[in-house]
Each structure stands twice: as structure tokens, then as C-alpha cells.
Design a protein around this motif. Structure first.
Motif, PDB file in Angstrom:
ATOM      1  N   SER A  47       1.272  21.488  80.612  1.00  0.00           N
ATOM      2  CA  SER A  47       2.118  20.419  81.154  1.00  0.00           C
ATOM      3  C   SER A  47       2.002  19.131  80.340  1.00  0.00           C
ATOM      4  O   SER A  47       0.910  18.721  79.953  1.00  0.00           O
ATOM      5  CB  SER A  47       1.698  20.114  82.598  1.00  0.00           C
ATOM      6  N   ARG A  48       3.123  18.472  80.135  1.00  0.00           N
ATOM      7  CA  ARG A  48       3.101  17.172  79.464  1.00  0.00           C
ATOM      8  C   ARG A  48       2.480  16.100  80.363  1.00  0.00           C
ATOM      9  O   ARG A  48       2.088  15.049  79.882  1.00  0.00           O
ATOM     10  CB  ARG A  48       4.518  16.760  79.050  1.00  0.00           C
ATOM     11  N   HIS A  49       2.407  16.393  81.660  1.00  0.00           N
ATOM     12  CA  HIS A  49       1.741  15.443  82.561  1.00  0.00           C
ATOM     13  C   HIS A  49       0.237  15.370  82.269  1.00  0.00           C
ATOM     14  O   HIS A  49      -0.424  14.418  82.668  1.00  0.00           O
ATOM     15  CB  HIS A  49       1.975  15.830  84.023  1.00  0.00           C
ATOM     16  N   HIS A  50      -0.308  16.368  81.559  1.00  0.00           N
ATOM     17  CA  HIS A  50      -1.736  16.313  81.178  1.00  0.00           C
ATOM     18  C   HIS A  50      -2.006  15.157  80.214  1.00  0.00           C
ATOM     19  O   HIS A  50      -3.135  14.735  80.060  1.00  0.00           O
ATOM     20  CB  HIS A  50      -2.165  17.608  80.468  1.00  0.00           C
ATOM     21  N   TRP A  51      -0.977  14.715  79.505  1.00  0.00           N
ATOM     22  CA  TRP A  51      -1.174  13.739  78.432  1.00  0.00           C
ATOM     23  C   TRP A  51      -1.099  12.297  78.911  1.00  0.00           C
ATOM     24  O   TRP A  51      -1.461  11.381  78.176  1.00  0.00           O
ATOM     25  CB  TRP A  51      -0.133  13.952  77.335  1.00  0.00           C
ATOM     26  N   GLY A  52      -0.570  12.082  80.098  1.00  0.00           N
ATOM     27  CA  GLY A  52      -0.432  10.710  80.604  1.00  0.00           C
ATOM     28  C   GLY A  52       0.723   9.954  79.981  1.00  0.00           C
ATOM     29  O   GLY A  52       0.917   8.767  80.245  1.00  0.00           O
ATOM     30  N   THR A  53       1.506  10.649  79.158  1.00  0.00           N
ATOM     31  CA  THR A  53       2.631  10.015  78.460  1.00  0.00           C
ATOM     32  C   THR A  53       3.935  10.212  79.212  1.00  0.00           C
ATOM     33  O   THR A  53       4.942   9.597  78.877  1.00  0.00           O
ATOM     34  CB  THR A  53       2.809  10.651  77.077  1.00  0.00           C
ATOM     35  N   ASP A  54       3.906  11.113  80.194  1.00  0.00           N
ATOM     36  CA  ASP A  54       5.140  11.505  80.876  1.00  0.00           C
ATOM     37  C   ASP A  54       5.066  11.144  82.356  1.00  0.00           C
ATOM     38  O   ASP A  54       4.023  11.319  82.989  1.00  0.00           O
ATOM     39  CB  ASP A  54       5.368  13.019  80.729  1.00  0.00           C
ATOM     40  N   ILE A  55       6.182  10.664  82.869  1.00  0.00           N
ATOM     41  CA  ILE A  55       6.212  10.230  84.265  1.00  0.00           C
ATOM     42  C   ILE A  55       7.457  10.776  84.968  1.00  0.00           C
ATOM     43  O   ILE A  55       8.477  11.047  84.329  1.00  0.00           O
ATOM     44  CB  ILE A  55       6.213   8.684  84.370  1.00  0.00           C
ATOM     45  N   ASP A  56       7.331  10.918  86.283  1.00  0.00           N
ATOM     46  CA  ASP A  56       8.480  11.273  87.109  1.00  0.00           C
ATOM     47  C   ASP A  56       8.894  10.012  87.845  1.00  0.00           C
ATOM     48  O   ASP A  56       8.059   9.349  88.468  1.00  0.00           O
ATOM     49  CB  ASP A  56       8.115  12.375  88.107  1.00  0.00           C
ATOM     50  N   ILE A  57      10.175   9.686  87.754  1.00  0.00           N
ATOM     51  CA  ILE A  57      10.684   8.445  88.333  1.00  0.00           C
ATOM     52  C   ILE A  57      11.579   8.731  89.543  1.00  0.00           C
ATOM     53  O   ILE A  57      12.441   9.621  89.494  1.00  0.00           O
ATOM     54  CB  ILE A  57      11.443   7.628  87.249  1.00  0.00           C
ATOM     55  N   ASN A  76      15.690   4.716  76.121  1.00  0.00           N
ATOM     56  CA  ASN A  76      15.339   4.877  74.710  1.00  0.00           C
ATOM     57  C   ASN A  76      14.969   3.553  74.029  1.00  0.00           C
ATOM     58  O   ASN A  76      14.178   3.537  73.084  1.00  0.00           O
ATOM     59  CB  ASN A  76      16.480   5.570  73.970  1.00  0.00           C
ATOM     60  N   GLU A  77      15.510   2.446  74.541  1.00  0.00           N
ATOM     61  CA  GLU A  77      15.172   1.125  73.968  1.00  0.00           C
ATOM     62  C   GLU A  77      13.684   0.830  74.145  1.00  0.00           C
ATOM     63  O   GLU A  77      13.114  -0.006  73.434  1.00  0.00           O
ATOM     64  CB  GLU A  77      15.985   0.020  74.674  1.00  0.00           C
ATOM     65  N   PHE A  78      13.043   1.501  75.102  1.00  0.00           N
ATOM     66  CA  PHE A  78      11.621   1.267  75.383  1.00  0.00           C
ATOM     67  C   PHE A  78      10.747   2.440  74.936  1.00  0.00           C
ATOM     68  O   PHE A  78       9.554   2.471  75.214  1.00  0.00           O
ATOM     69  CB  PHE A  78      11.440   1.004  76.885  1.00  0.00           C
ATOM     70  N   GLY A  79      11.348   3.415  74.255  1.00  0.00           N
ATOM     71  CA  GLY A  79      10.586   4.555  73.737  1.00  0.00           C
ATOM     72  C   GLY A  79      10.541   5.754  74.673  1.00  0.00           C
ATOM     73  O   GLY A  79       9.787   6.694  74.442  1.00  0.00           O
ATOM     74  N   PHE A  80      11.345   5.720  75.733  1.00  0.00           N
ATOM     75  CA  PHE A  80      11.329   6.840  76.683  1.00  0.00           C
ATOM     76  C   PHE A  80      12.545   7.753  76.475  1.00  0.00           C
ATOM     77  O   PHE A  80      13.636   7.280  76.157  1.00  0.00           O
ATOM     78  CB  PHE A  80      11.335   6.325  78.129  1.00  0.00           C
ATOM     79  N   CYS A  81      12.316   9.047  76.668  1.00  0.00           N
ATOM     80  CA  CYS A  81      13.441   9.983  76.582  1.00  0.00           C
ATOM     81  C   CYS A  81      13.331  11.018  77.684  1.00  0.00           C
ATOM     82  O   CYS A  81      12.241  11.273  78.206  1.00  0.00           O
ATOM     83  CB  CYS A  81      13.464  10.660  75.218  1.00  0.00           C
ATOM     84  N   GLN A  82      14.487  11.600  78.018  1.00  0.00           N
ATOM     85  CA  GLN A  82      14.507  12.681  79.020  1.00  0.00           C
ATOM     86  C   GLN A  82      14.156  13.986  78.303  1.00  0.00           C
ATOM     87  O   GLN A  82      14.885  14.434  77.426  1.00  0.00           O
ATOM     88  CB  GLN A  82      15.901  12.774  79.666  1.00  0.00           C
ATOM     89  N   VAL A  83      13.046  14.581  78.686  1.00  0.00           N
ATOM     90  CA  VAL A  83      12.539  15.763  77.969  1.00  0.00           C
ATOM     91  C   VAL A  83      13.322  17.026  78.310  1.00  0.00           C
ATOM     92  O   VAL A  83      13.622  17.839  77.447  1.00  0.00           O
ATOM     93  CB  VAL A  83      11.050  15.992  78.328  1.00  0.00           C
ATOM     94  N   LYS A 127      16.054  15.322  85.828  1.00  0.00           N
ATOM     95  CA  LYS A 127      16.570  13.963  85.601  1.00  0.00           C
ATOM     96  C   LYS A 127      15.496  12.908  85.820  1.00  0.00           C
ATOM     97  O   LYS A 127      15.655  11.760  85.416  1.00  0.00           O
ATOM     98  CB  LYS A 127      17.748  13.694  86.530  1.00  0.00           C
ATOM     99  N   TRP A 128      14.400  13.306  86.446  1.00  0.00           N
ATOM    100  CA  TRP A 128      13.338  12.364  86.811  1.00  0.00           C
ATOM    101  C   TRP A 128      12.205  12.287  85.787  1.00  0.00           C
ATOM    102  O   TRP A 128      11.390  11.372  85.838  1.00  0.00           O
ATOM    103  CB  TRP A 128      12.738  12.789  88.158  1.00  0.00           C
ATOM    104  N   HIS A 129      12.140  13.242  84.878  1.00  0.00           N
ATOM    105  CA  HIS A 129      10.969  13.330  83.995  1.00  0.00           C
ATOM    106  C   HIS A 129      11.244  12.620  82.658  1.00  0.00           C
ATOM    107  O   HIS A 129      12.086  13.059  81.878  1.00  0.00           O
ATOM    108  CB  HIS A 129      10.630  14.814  83.760  1.00  0.00           C
ATOM    109  N   TRP A 130      10.507  11.526  82.413  1.00  0.00           N
ATOM    110  CA  TRP A 130      10.704  10.723  81.211  1.00  0.00           C
ATOM    111  C   TRP A 130       9.411  10.622  80.420  1.00  0.00           C
ATOM    112  O   TRP A 130       8.328  10.475  80.991  1.00  0.00           O
ATOM    113  CB  TRP A 130      11.240   9.326  81.599  1.00  0.00           C
ATOM    114  N   SER A 131       9.545  10.703  79.104  1.00  0.00           N
ATOM    115  CA  SER A 131       8.368  10.768  78.242  1.00  0.00           C
ATOM    116  C   SER A 131       8.343   9.587  77.270  1.00  0.00           C
ATOM    117  O   SER A 131       9.378   9.227  76.692  1.00  0.00           O
ATOM    118  CB  SER A 131       8.442  12.067  77.422  1.00  0.00           C
ATOM    119  N   TYR A 132       7.167   9.006  77.120  1.00  0.00           N
ATOM    120  CA  TYR A 132       7.018   7.944  76.119  1.00  0.00           C
ATOM    121  C   TYR A 132       6.764   8.634  74.770  1.00  0.00           C
ATOM    122  O   TYR A 132       5.640   9.000  74.444  1.00  0.00           O
ATOM    123  CB  TYR A 132       5.871   7.007  76.499  1.00  0.00           C
TER     124      TYR A 132
END
Ligand SMILES: [Zn+2]
Length: 254
Positions: free
Chosen positions: A140-150, A175-182, A198-203
Motif C-alpha cells: 500500500s502507498r499508505h505505508h509511505w505516509g505520502t498518500d492521503i484520502d480526502i 498538481n500545483e502543490f505536488g499532489f496527483c490522483q493515483v 477520487k479520494w486518494h491523492w499522492s504527494y
């Protein structure tokens, strides 16, 4: 010996599996295996920060500090436009993911109202159904602390009202802040992996480093220690799911 022969010898030598293992061993591993697999305590890890109000309503939630700073900036700008980007999930450890996975695997938690252990005695099929909604521990990308559910983890919450407004704002500005929909819709941008989220965004500036290290240092021997782990390789948990992401999330900066 001609120059060409020497070049041919060098090429055959560096293609030798033993030599490639030596090259790997001398390369510096930037992120530990434990971190790539979420086998850490985020509350004591130097790279992590606790997420406070107003960014979330939940307690004891953590994320990568660089990702958190970028998110705070995004949150502030969105808030000025009346958009509330509350985080509902962030870092999840291997053990946390294992609890989710095993409860679905054994049937103690129902999936779409069904006990999957009874409905799918075949391990491979059962894993694929769970993977429609949840990651295997260690992938899971949630293991990395870089990904969040909004906002919510339910697709219908984004089809109208507040959720729709939030999603449209994120599509335009994240994307202006470095986040993308994975996990974008399939098959337009990717052919394998999870359904659209639609809720999962990754830095991505930090997540890309994790993904690169993951590809180098993690193999199926590491995806272990939970019920059903033996099917990880059969279903291609790494190739199809870890790597089954929106290609524009693979870039390291804007
Ligand atoms: Zn997520």
C-alpha cells in the motif's frame, strides 16, 4: 584484443547476474525496506508528523512531513475558496493493513455483504475481490505516509454536492502543490490495479522516491506475514497493483 572485444567482454560481464547483485549491493539504499513496507512506528519516526486539527478530525494520524507541509499549503488556499480538504486516512502501517486484509480474508468483515472465505474458497479469486477495495499488506502507498484520502472513501460521495466540488477543485489545483490522483479511471490512463479512487491523492515528489526504491529492493519474499500472502506473486501484486498507477504520478516534480 580489439577495442570491440573488450567492449563485448565488459557488456557480458555487467549482464552477469552475479555482477548485477554486486552492483545492487554497493548502491546506496535511500529508504529502508521496513519503511517501504510500512513496518515502522510513525509516532517515533523522524520523517513523520502527526496530523492535527483542522486538517483532520481523527486522532493519531500521521503523514510524511514534507507531504504534510505541501498539503497544509494546499489546504489553506482551498479553505479561502470555501473548500474543506479534510483528511480521512493517511499513514497506515503494515500491521494496520494486515488487520484490514485478514478480517476480509477470514470473513469477520463482510465485503458487499458477503463472507468472502465462504463465497471464494479459491485463494486467488478471494484476493482479487479484496483488492477491489483494499491493498495487500506491504503493497500500500499508505505505508509511505505520502498518500492521503480526502473527504470520504465512498465514490458516490463525490458525484454531487460538497464531494463533487472538492473533487473538481483537486483535479484543477492539486498538481500545483505536488499532489496527483493515483487511481484514475481505467482503462483510459492505466490498465491494471485498483478501481478509480477520487479520494486518494499522492504527494508525488516524495512518493516517486519511494516507488523507485520499492522497485529496486522489494520482491515477493518481502510480501509475506499475513493470511493469503502466497497468492501475491500469482496475482502480480507488485506489477499490477503497486505499479498500476496514473503515469503522471511517476514524475518527481511539477
Ligand atoms: Zn487511499
Amino acid at each position: 584484443m580489439t577495442t570491440l572485444t573488450i567492449i563485448a567482454l565488459i557488456i557480458s560481464f555487467t549482464n552477469n547476474p552475479f555482477f548485477q547483485d554486486v552492483i545492487k549491493a554497493v548502491e546506496i539504499q535511500k529508504i529502508s525496506k521496513k519503511k517501504l513496507l510500512g513496518q515502522i512506528d510513525a509516532s517515533t519516526d523522524a520523517d513523520f508528523s502527526v496530523i492535527t486539527a483542522p486538517y483532520t478530525l481523527k486522532k493519531n494520524m500521521y503523514m510524511n512531513t514534507k507531504a504534510f507541509r505541501a498539503y497544509q499549503e494546499m489546504y489553506g488556499i482551498a479553505a479561502k475558496e470555501g473548500i474543506d480538504l479534510k483528511i480521512v486516512s493517511a499513514f497506515r502501517s503494515f500491521n494496520h493493513q494486515k488487520r484490514i486484509w485478514e478480517s476480509k480474508w477470514t470473513g469477520t468483515r463482510k465485503v458487499l455483504g458477503q463472507d468472502l472465505s465462504k463465497k471464494y474458497p479459491n485463494a486467488e479469486k478471494r484476493a482479487k475481490v479484496i483488492l477491489m477495495f483494499s491493498s495487500m499488506p506491504g503493497t500500500s502507498r499508505h505505508h509511505w505516509g505520502t498518500d492521503i484520502d480526502i473527504y470520504s472513501v465512498n465514490d458516490k460521495d463525490f458525484l454531487s454536492g460538497k464531494g463533487k466540488v472538492i473533487y473538481e477543485w483537486l483535479q484543477t489545483h492539486a498538481n500545483e502543490f505536488g499532489f496527483c490522483q493515483v487511481y484514475t479511471p481505467k482503462p483510459d490512463t492505466r490498465t491494471t490495479g485498483y478501481e478509480e479512487e477520487k479520494w486518494h491523492w499522492s504527494y508525488h515528489p516524495v512518493a516517486t522516491e519511494y516507488l523507485e526504491q520499492y522497485q529496486k529492493y522489494i520482491n515477493y519474499n518481502d510480501i509475506a506475514g499475513f493470511k493469503g500472502d502466497r497468492v501475491a506473486k500469482q496475482i502480480g501484486a507488485i506489477e499490477n497493483y503497486v505499479l498500476g498507477i496514473n503515469p503522471s504520478c511517476k514524475k518527481s516534480s511539477n
